[in-house]
Design a protein around this motif. Structure first.
Motif, mmCIF file in Angstrom:
data_model
loop_
_atom_site.group_PDB
_atom_site.id
_atom_site.type_symbol
_atom_site.label_atom_id
_atom_site.label_comp_id
_atom_site.label_asym_id
_atom_site.label_seq_id
_atom_site.Cartn_x
_atom_site.Cartn_y
_atom_site.Cartn_z
ATOM 1 N N LEU A 172 5.098 5.417 14.212
ATOM 2 C CA LEU A 172 4.937 3.996 13.935
ATOM 3 C C LEU A 172 3.953 3.743 12.802
ATOM 4 O O LEU A 172 4.135 2.837 11.991
ATOM 5 C CB LEU A 172 4.476 3.268 15.201
ATOM 6 C CG LEU A 172 5.527 3.034 16.287
ATOM 7 C CD1 LEU A 172 4.879 2.430 17.525
ATOM 8 C CD2 LEU A 172 6.643 2.141 15.783
ATOM 9 N N GLU A 173 2.896 4.550 12.729
ATOM 10 C CA GLU A 173 1.892 4.372 11.677
ATOM 11 C C GLU A 173 2.379 4.847 10.315
ATOM 12 O O GLU A 173 1.816 4.450 9.290
ATOM 13 C CB GLU A 173 0.617 5.115 12.052
ATOM 14 C CG GLU A 173 -0.111 4.533 13.261
ATOM 15 C CD GLU A 173 -1.356 5.309 13.598
ATOM 16 O OE1 GLU A 173 -1.572 6.379 12.964
ATOM 17 O OE2 GLU A 173 -2.124 4.871 14.477
ATOM 18 N N LEU A 174 3.427 5.676 10.287
ATOM 19 C CA LEU A 174 3.916 6.242 9.023
ATOM 20 C C LEU A 174 5.257 5.659 8.593
ATOM 21 O O LEU A 174 5.766 6.036 7.532
ATOM 22 C CB LEU A 174 4.042 7.762 9.144
ATOM 23 C CG LEU A 174 2.771 8.523 9.510
ATOM 24 C CD1 LEU A 174 3.066 10.012 9.659
ATOM 25 C CD2 LEU A 174 1.684 8.299 8.467
ATOM 26 N N ALA A 175 5.827 4.758 9.369
ATOM 27 C CA ALA A 175 7.166 4.241 9.091
ATOM 28 C C ALA A 175 7.113 2.980 8.240
ATOM 29 O O ALA A 175 6.275 2.105 8.460
ATOM 30 C CB ALA A 175 7.900 3.961 10.400
ATOM 31 N N PHE A 176 8.008 2.888 7.250
ATOM 32 C CA PHE A 176 8.201 1.662 6.478
ATOM 33 C C PHE A 176 9.643 1.638 5.962
ATOM 34 O O PHE A 176 10.289 2.686 5.836
ATOM 35 C CB PHE A 176 7.197 1.541 5.329
ATOM 36 C CG PHE A 176 7.285 2.616 4.287
ATOM 37 C CD1 PHE A 176 7.974 2.415 3.104
ATOM 38 C CD2 PHE A 176 6.656 3.846 4.474
ATOM 39 C CE1 PHE A 176 8.040 3.395 2.132
ATOM 40 C CE2 PHE A 176 6.719 4.838 3.508
ATOM 41 C CZ PHE A 176 7.410 4.615 2.344
ATOM 42 N N ALA A 190 6.604 8.448 6.134
ATOM 43 C CA ALA A 190 5.674 9.066 5.183
ATOM 44 C C ALA A 190 5.128 10.372 5.741
ATOM 45 O O ALA A 190 4.950 10.512 6.955
ATOM 46 C CB ALA A 190 4.532 8.106 4.865
ATOM 47 N N PRO A 191 4.867 11.364 4.873
ATOM 48 C CA PRO A 191 4.304 12.632 5.360
ATOM 49 C C PRO A 191 2.898 12.487 5.941
ATOM 50 O O PRO A 191 2.508 13.265 6.808
ATOM 51 C CB PRO A 191 4.320 13.526 4.119
ATOM 52 C CG PRO A 191 4.424 12.603 2.955
ATOM 53 C CD PRO A 191 5.155 11.393 3.434
ATOM 54 N N GLU A 195 0.040 8.855 1.856
ATOM 55 C CA GLU A 195 1.296 8.551 1.173
ATOM 56 C C GLU A 195 1.871 7.227 1.666
ATOM 57 O O GLU A 195 2.510 6.500 0.897
ATOM 58 C CB GLU A 195 2.300 9.681 1.405
ATOM 59 C CG GLU A 195 1.976 10.947 0.640
ATOM 60 C CD GLU A 195 2.057 10.750 -0.867
ATOM 61 O OE1 GLU A 195 2.950 10.002 -1.323
ATOM 62 O OE2 GLU A 195 1.232 11.324 -1.597
ATOM 63 N N PHE A 196 1.672 6.920 2.926
ATOM 64 C CA PHE A 196 2.124 5.623 3.457
ATOM 65 C C PHE A 196 1.459 4.479 2.689
ATOM 66 O O PHE A 196 2.123 3.520 2.278
ATOM 67 C CB PHE A 196 1.783 5.539 4.947
ATOM 68 C CG PHE A 196 2.037 4.184 5.553
ATOM 69 C CD1 PHE A 196 3.296 3.841 6.003
ATOM 70 C CD2 PHE A 196 1.000 3.261 5.675
ATOM 71 C CE1 PHE A 196 3.530 2.582 6.571
ATOM 72 C CE2 PHE A 196 1.226 2.015 6.234
ATOM 73 C CZ PHE A 196 2.494 1.673 6.679
ATOM 74 N N CYS A 197 0.147 4.565 2.473
ATOM 75 C CA CYS A 197 -0.570 3.518 1.742
ATOM 76 C C CYS A 197 -0.139 3.468 0.284
ATOM 77 O O CYS A 197 0.017 2.380 -0.292
ATOM 78 C CB CYS A 197 -2.074 3.736 1.855
ATOM 79 S SG CYS A 197 -2.741 3.578 3.528
#
Length: 265
Positions: A172-176, A190-191, A195-197
């Motif tokens: 959930l914290e890495l999904a977009f 995101a890995p 990278e998510f940010c």
């Protein structure tokens, strides 16, 4: 009682006049010192408190002081533009993402990168994880930035609305996801958080929206503080006024410019 005390004093004076004189001088000195101290304390309490030059300098260097806040506000647009360019450059290099299949197997990968003109996202499947750049020609699919309607994150992503995905806090914290065209989504995992940010900030930047990630806030504070320190190096031990100096009055006449057209003999 007074008469008796007076007689006692006369007897002491007749017996040892020097000793009595010393005691009187000692008491007079003590009373004089106490009087001066009391007067000084009274004057100091009545006098308005003025901070020392050192304390004034410390208050001016305080990040919450008016000059520092104005300088920080002036530097923020430049720093935001610098962060934006860093995000776009990183997206231009591209990133390798993992594909989440229906069976939760994470053995497939795909690659996405931004075009040099920041108008197209190129993406496609790859056979193995790659840390190097992949050319846009080898990526089969693309999404035009003008067709992107919104960027959603976390539980609002279509691939995170399943029950199993919602229980996985790390995903959930890495999904977009990118919502484009009529009802199509390009889903990402995101890995890592960095990278998510980078990608969520970069996508918001190309869409003309504000970058609100934790990384942007951290970069903003770091870069603004560094710039403040660099600019204040030349102002060390120089008093900075709290308000700007007044604008001088206009001269009564402007006939002070030498006229070279006139010949003087």
């Amino acid at each position: 009682y007074l008469a008796f005390s007076g007689q006692k004093l006369i007897l002491q004076l007749n017996k040892n006049p020097s000793r009595l004189k010393k005691q009187a001088e000692k008491k007079q000195k003590r009373y004089t010192t106490q009087s001066v101290t009391l007067q000084c304390n009274t004057v100091d309490s009545a006098r308005p408190h003025r901070p020392s030059p050192k304390s004034e300098m410390l208050s001016q260097d305080d990040p919450k002081s008016r000059p520092m806040l104005e300088l920080r506000e002036k530097l923020q647009p430049e720093v935001i533009e610098l962060i934006k360019q860093q995000r776009l450059n990183r997206m231009y290099e591209g990133t390798c993402f993992r594909k989440i299949s229906a069976r939760r197997r994470q053995d497939k990968f795909w690659y996405c990168r931004l075009s040099p003109n920041h108008k197209v996202l190129h993406y496609g499947d790859i056979e193995e994880f790659s840390q190097g750049q992949i050319s846009p020609e080898s990526l089969q699919e693309k999404v035009t930035v003008a067709d992107i309607k919104a960027v959603v994150t976390g539980k609002d992503c279509p691939h995170m609305k399943e029950k199993g995905a919602l229980k996985n806090k790390e995903l959930l914290e890495l999904a977009f996801s990118i919502h484009h065209n009529s009802d199509e989504y390009l889903n990402f995992i995101a890995p890592d958080k960095h990278e998510f940010c980078i990608w969520t900030d970069g996508l918001n930047a190309v869409l003309g929206k504000e970058m609100t990630s934790e990384l942007t806030k951290s970069d903003m504070d770091t870069l603004v503080n560094m710039e403040l320190k660099l600019r204040l190096l030349d102002l060390e031990n120089i008093q900075i006024p709290d308000v700007p100096p007044p604008v001088p009055k206009e001269p009564s006449t402007y006939d002070f410019v030498y006229d070279f057209s006139q010949q003087h003999i």
